[in-house]
Motif scaffolding. Structure first.
Motif, PDB file in Angstrom:
ATOM      1  N   PRO A 306       0.826  -1.207   0.000  1.00 35.04           N
ATOM      2  CA  PRO A 306       0.000   0.000   0.000  1.00 35.04           C
ATOM      3  C   PRO A 306       0.862   1.259   0.000  1.00 35.04           C
ATOM      4  O   PRO A 306       2.012   1.221   0.445  1.00 35.04           O
ATOM      5  CB  PRO A 306      -0.805  -0.122   1.302  1.00 35.04           C
ATOM      6  N   ASP A 307       0.315   2.350  -0.467  1.00 30.87           N
ATOM      7  CA  ASP A 307       1.038   3.610  -0.489  1.00 30.87           C
ATOM      8  C   ASP A 307       0.218   4.629   0.299  1.00 30.87           C
ATOM      9  O   ASP A 307      -0.917   4.892  -0.059  1.00 30.87           O
ATOM     10  CB  ASP A 307       1.210   4.044  -1.947  1.00 30.87           C
ATOM     11  N   PRO A 308       0.683   5.201   1.406  1.00 22.21           N
ATOM     12  CA  PRO A 308       2.020   5.005   1.979  1.00 22.21           C
ATOM     13  C   PRO A 308       2.161   3.631   2.636  1.00 22.21           C
ATOM     14  O   PRO A 308       1.194   3.053   3.103  1.00 22.21           O
ATOM     15  CB  PRO A 308       2.101   6.111   3.039  1.00 22.21           C
ATOM     16  N   THR A 309       3.414   3.150   2.654  1.00 27.34           N
ATOM     17  CA  THR A 309       3.710   1.844   3.223  1.00 27.34           C
ATOM     18  C   THR A 309       3.629   1.887   4.753  1.00 27.34           C
ATOM     19  O   THR A 309       4.216   2.765   5.359  1.00 27.34           O
ATOM     20  CB  THR A 309       5.128   1.412   2.803  1.00 27.34           C
ATOM     21  N   PRO A 310       2.905   0.955   5.374  1.00 27.15           N
ATOM     22  CA  PRO A 310       2.912   0.895   6.843  1.00 27.15           C
ATOM     23  C   PRO A 310       4.308   0.529   7.343  1.00 27.15           C
ATOM     24  O   PRO A 310       5.105  -0.021   6.574  1.00 27.15           O
ATOM     25  CB  PRO A 310       1.903  -0.211   7.149  1.00 27.15           C
ATOM     26  N   PRO A 311       4.618   0.807   8.623  1.00 28.91           N
ATOM     27  CA  PRO A 311       5.983   0.563   9.111  1.00 28.91           C
ATOM     28  C   PRO A 311       6.407  -0.903   9.005  1.00 28.91           C
ATOM     29  O   PRO A 311       7.573  -1.211   8.837  1.00 28.91           O
ATOM     30  CB  PRO A 311       5.949   1.015  10.566  1.00 28.91           C
ATOM     31  N   GLN A 312       5.441  -1.819   9.116  1.00 33.13           N
ATOM     32  CA  GLN A 312       5.796  -3.239   9.020  1.00 33.13           C
ATOM     33  C   GLN A 312       4.831  -3.951   8.064  1.00 33.13           C
ATOM     34  O   GLN A 312       3.620  -3.723   8.113  1.00 33.13           O
ATOM     35  CB  GLN A 312       5.698  -3.900  10.398  1.00 33.13           C
TER      36      GLN A 312
END
Ligand SMILES: [Zn+2]
Ligand SMILES: [Zn+2]
Length: 337
Positions: A306-312
């Motif tokens: 996904p964009d933005p990328t989750p931290p993990q």
């Protein structure tokens, strides 16, 4: 009754994904219907289909027109052209009845080779055998589909090689009409197939006869790159196609294709990695519409992101939890096409 053996060799590598392979599938069907309406063809024509990806296989052995069932074509990694040519030569020697003093054997076979990539195996010796052997094993017609053709490969296999520049359903259909017409005229005793340049649809253009002494220039970098991606939500596989932009010397994301379930059943087909710096853009995941992609630092799997990328995020292949880094270039595993 003298038979006219027809061998159709079909490249099922991943560069045929999407419209090309669908068009070939429909073309086979149309060709069969056309030939079955012709009494001469019905009496004499036998067809065999050989497909090749990382391996070559006889999809349909030489079969009379009336009993022929169209194989279902599906794509896989790799382009084992050499293996396909070797298999072709073996089958011709086995299948085709030679003329002797007692019997008049089969007609010389006619071979149509449809390919759109660059071979990923050793093909020269098999090509050499086919081209140099005397008398000729078969009349071979090579049809290069698309932009990333190594023309010198085709012209080393046969003197008659055509190039379809824009692969569309319409162009593939035209080639199958020409193939059917050629087979029909040969089943009525003609020596050679109808010349494509003189066929009724020649004036609409869209193809070239390849001149072995004047080969079109081709770039020494791959013109397309295929990334095998996996959806992080559904765990299903798809392929993203990047196309080389000559002007900027980078690759631009062009399309995605859902991969069939058995796509990796015969191995993955590996090619040198490509730097992520050369890859521009992304096409949304066809399963969950995630707009970006990332590569697992542990197993190398490319996944939608996904964009933005989750931290993990969790890798759908090795299940490792990944802390997402950004900003640095990395080497991307690509496939062989
Ligand atoms: Zn997805
Ligand atoms: Zn992984």
């Amino acid at each position: 009754m003298r038979r006219l053996p027809v061998y159709i060799l079909i490249d099922c590598s991943e560069s045929m994904a999407g419209e090309p392979i669908d068009a070939v599938q429909r073309g086979l069907d149309a060709m069969l219907q056309q030939l079955r309406r012709n009494p001469h063809a019905l009496e004499s024509v036998c067809i065999s289909v050989i497909t090749f990806d990382a391996r070559a296989k006889v999809a349909v052995p030489l079969t009379e027109l009336s009993d022929f069932n169209i194989p279902v074509l599906s794509i896989k990694p790799g382009t084992a052209l050499g293996a396909a040519l070797k298999l072709l030569a073996e089958r011709i020697k086995r299948d085709v009845q030679k003329t002797t003093t007692e019997i008049k054997g089969d007609y010389r076979p006619i071979v149509f080779l449809l390919t759109d990539g660059q071979p990923t195996d050793e093909w020269e010796s098999a090509a050499n055998t086919l081209k140099k052997v005397n008398p000729k094993l078969a009349n071979i017609y090579a049809i290069g589909c698309g932009k990333e053709i190594d023309f010198s490969v085709l012209t080393q296999i046969t003197d008659i090689a055509y190039h379809i520049k824009e692969v569309s359903s319409e162009m593939i259909a035209k080639f199958f009409i020409w193939m059917s017409a050629s087979v029909q005229s040969m089943s009525q005793g003609a020596d050679v197939p109808i010349s494509l340049e003189k066929s009724p649809f020649a004036e609409s253009g869209g193809f070239d006869l390849i001149d072995p002494d004047n080969l079109p220039l081709r770039s020494d970098v791959p013109l397309q790159i295929f990334l095998h991606c996996r959806c992080i939500n559904t765990h299903k596989f798809y392929m993203m196609r990047y196309v080389f932009v000559e002007e900027y010397k980078v690759y631009l994301a062009k399309s995605v294709h859902v991969l069939p379930d058995d796509f990796f059943s015969e191995g993955r087909g590996v090619s040198p990695a490509v730097s992520s710096e050369l890859l521009y853009g992304s096409i949304p995941c066809p399963f969950c519409a995630n707009t970006s992609w990332a590569q697992c630092g542990n197993c190398g799997q490319i996944m939608c992101d996904p964009d933005p990328t989750p931290p993990q995020i969790q890798c759908p292949s090795c299940q490792v939890i990944l802390n997402v880094g950004s900003g640095t270039a990395f080497e991307v595993t690509r496939s062989s096409g």
